[in-house]
Design a protein around this motif. Sequence first.
Motif, PDB file in Angstrom:
ATOM      1  N   ALA A  45     -46.163 -45.540 -85.620  1.00  0.00           N
ATOM      2  CA  ALA A  45     -44.992 -46.203 -86.192  1.00  0.00           C
ATOM      3  C   ALA A  45     -45.405 -46.810 -87.524  1.00  0.00           C
ATOM      4  N   ARG A  46     -44.660 -46.517 -88.556  1.00  0.00           N
ATOM      5  CA  ARG A  46     -44.937 -47.029 -89.907  1.00  0.00           C
ATOM      6  C   ARG A  46     -44.146 -48.316 -90.108  1.00  0.00           C
ATOM      7  N   GLY A  47     -44.460 -49.331 -89.323  1.00  0.00           N
ATOM      8  CA  GLY A  47     -43.759 -50.606 -89.358  1.00  0.00           C
ATOM      9  C   GLY A  47     -43.476 -51.059 -87.946  1.00  0.00           C
ATOM     10  N   THR A  48     -42.922 -52.293 -87.823  1.00  0.00           N
ATOM     11  CA  THR A  48     -42.653 -52.841 -86.504  1.00  0.00           C
ATOM     12  C   THR A  48     -41.230 -53.352 -86.438  1.00  0.00           C
ATOM     13  N   PRO A  49     -40.242 -52.570 -86.172  1.00  0.00           N
ATOM     14  CA  PRO A  49     -40.304 -51.112 -86.002  1.00  0.00           C
ATOM     15  C   PRO A  49     -40.300 -50.412 -87.358  1.00  0.00           C
ATOM     16  N   GLY A  50     -40.484 -49.103 -87.302  1.00  0.00           N
ATOM     17  CA  GLY A  50     -40.468 -48.286 -88.508  1.00  0.00           C
ATOM     18  C   GLY A  50     -40.349 -46.824 -88.159  1.00  0.00           C
ATOM     19  N   PRO A  51     -40.347 -45.959 -89.172  1.00  0.00           N
ATOM     20  CA  PRO A  51     -40.314 -44.523 -88.895  1.00  0.00           C
ATOM     21  C   PRO A  51     -41.472 -44.167 -87.957  1.00  0.00           C
ATOM     22  N   ALA A  52     -41.170 -43.453 -86.886  1.00  0.00           N
ATOM     23  CA  ALA A  52     -42.178 -43.209 -85.856  1.00  0.00           C
ATOM     24  C   ALA A  52     -42.262 -41.737 -85.494  1.00  0.00           C
ATOM     25  N   GLY A  53     -43.422 -41.369 -84.985  1.00  0.00           N
ATOM     26  CA  GLY A  53     -43.643 -40.005 -84.551  1.00  0.00           C
ATOM     27  C   GLY A  53     -44.600 -39.962 -83.386  1.00  0.00           C
ATOM     28  N   ILE A  54     -44.605 -38.815 -82.727  1.00  0.00           N
ATOM     29  CA  ILE A  54     -45.525 -38.579 -81.621  1.00  0.00           C
ATOM     30  C   ILE A  54     -46.227 -37.250 -81.859  1.00  0.00           C
ATOM     31  N   GLY A  55     -47.409 -37.126 -81.301  1.00  0.00           N
ATOM     32  CA  GLY A  55     -48.136 -35.876 -81.435  1.00  0.00           C
ATOM     33  C   GLY A  55     -49.124 -35.703 -80.301  1.00  0.00           C
ATOM     34  N   GLY A  56     -49.534 -34.464 -80.102  1.00  0.00           N
ATOM     35  CA  GLY A  56     -50.496 -34.195 -79.052  1.00  0.00           C
ATOM     36  C   GLY A  56     -51.096 -32.818 -79.169  1.00  0.00           C
ATOM     37  N   VAL A  57     -52.240 -32.668 -78.520  1.00  0.00           N
ATOM     38  CA  VAL A  57     -52.932 -31.382 -78.494  1.00  0.00           C
ATOM     39  C   VAL A  57     -53.541 -31.184 -77.109  1.00  0.00           C
ATOM     40  N   LEU A  58     -53.249 -30.025 -76.514  1.00  0.00           N
ATOM     41  CA  LEU A  58     -53.773 -29.642 -75.203  1.00  0.00           C
ATOM     42  C   LEU A  58     -54.907 -28.649 -75.422  1.00  0.00           C
ATOM     43  N   ARG A  59     -56.065 -28.938 -74.808  1.00  0.00           N
ATOM     44  CA  ARG A  59     -57.230 -28.053 -74.931  1.00  0.00           C
ATOM     45  C   ARG A  59     -57.838 -27.800 -73.561  1.00  0.00           C
ATOM     46  N   ASP A  60     -58.525 -26.674 -73.464  1.00  0.00           N
ATOM     47  CA  ASP A  60     -59.243 -26.379 -72.226  1.00  0.00           C
ATOM     48  C   ASP A  60     -60.689 -26.865 -72.351  1.00  0.00           C
ATOM     49  N   TYR A  61     -61.491 -26.583 -71.336  1.00  0.00           N
ATOM     50  CA  TYR A  61     -62.869 -27.070 -71.292  1.00  0.00           C
ATOM     51  C   TYR A  61     -63.755 -26.469 -72.387  1.00  0.00           C
ATOM     52  N   THR A  62     -63.319 -25.366 -73.010  1.00  0.00           N
ATOM     53  CA  THR A  62     -64.088 -24.780 -74.115  1.00  0.00           C
ATOM     54  C   THR A  62     -63.658 -25.355 -75.466  1.00  0.00           C
TER      55      THR A  62
END
Length: 177
Positions: A45-62
């Motif tokens: 979040a770019r502020g409290t509150p502010g423009p916000a985003g979410i992200g993620g990455v799924l990886r295996d054991y390699t």
Amino acid sequence: MDTISTILLNLKESCSEVRQSKTLRLEDWVPPPFDSLKFNVDGSARGTPGPAGIGGVLRDYTGRLLCTFSNHIGIQDANTAEILAIARACELCVSRPELKDRDIAIVSDSKVAVSWVNNDEIGSLKHLQVIYDIRNLMRRLGSVSVSYSARAANFVADSLAKKGSDSGEVLLTWSNI
């Protein structure tokens, strides 16, 4: 170069200004155990509150990238963004039948969000419905856990969340699982 590699290269270049705190110890990403998956997630979040985003990455054991996501979530506070990132990872895992019985570790750099998801008590009434939704999704998945890891070990998810804060784009990319 495949789509995920291109995305990560662009993120690395665009996030070269990431500041390192004096108290933050730089850690490497640690792969999950054999035949398990790790979904690193983050909210921004770019502020409290502010423009916000979410992200993620799924990886295996390699370390192979299986999924990446980045979304703009409007004007939110940081805790809401963190909770919504965990929820999105759960939703994505439930959406793929081949992940139903896999061991999946969802890892966030928010101690607060992780404690809200893992404890019977709810830290904020504002987040009550999302936390219940996360718990229900986790039950549908089987062997899934939510845990905390330092921000430095969560660099890719952090970069994707910041990208979501800064743009209205929705990014979702899957590789063969």
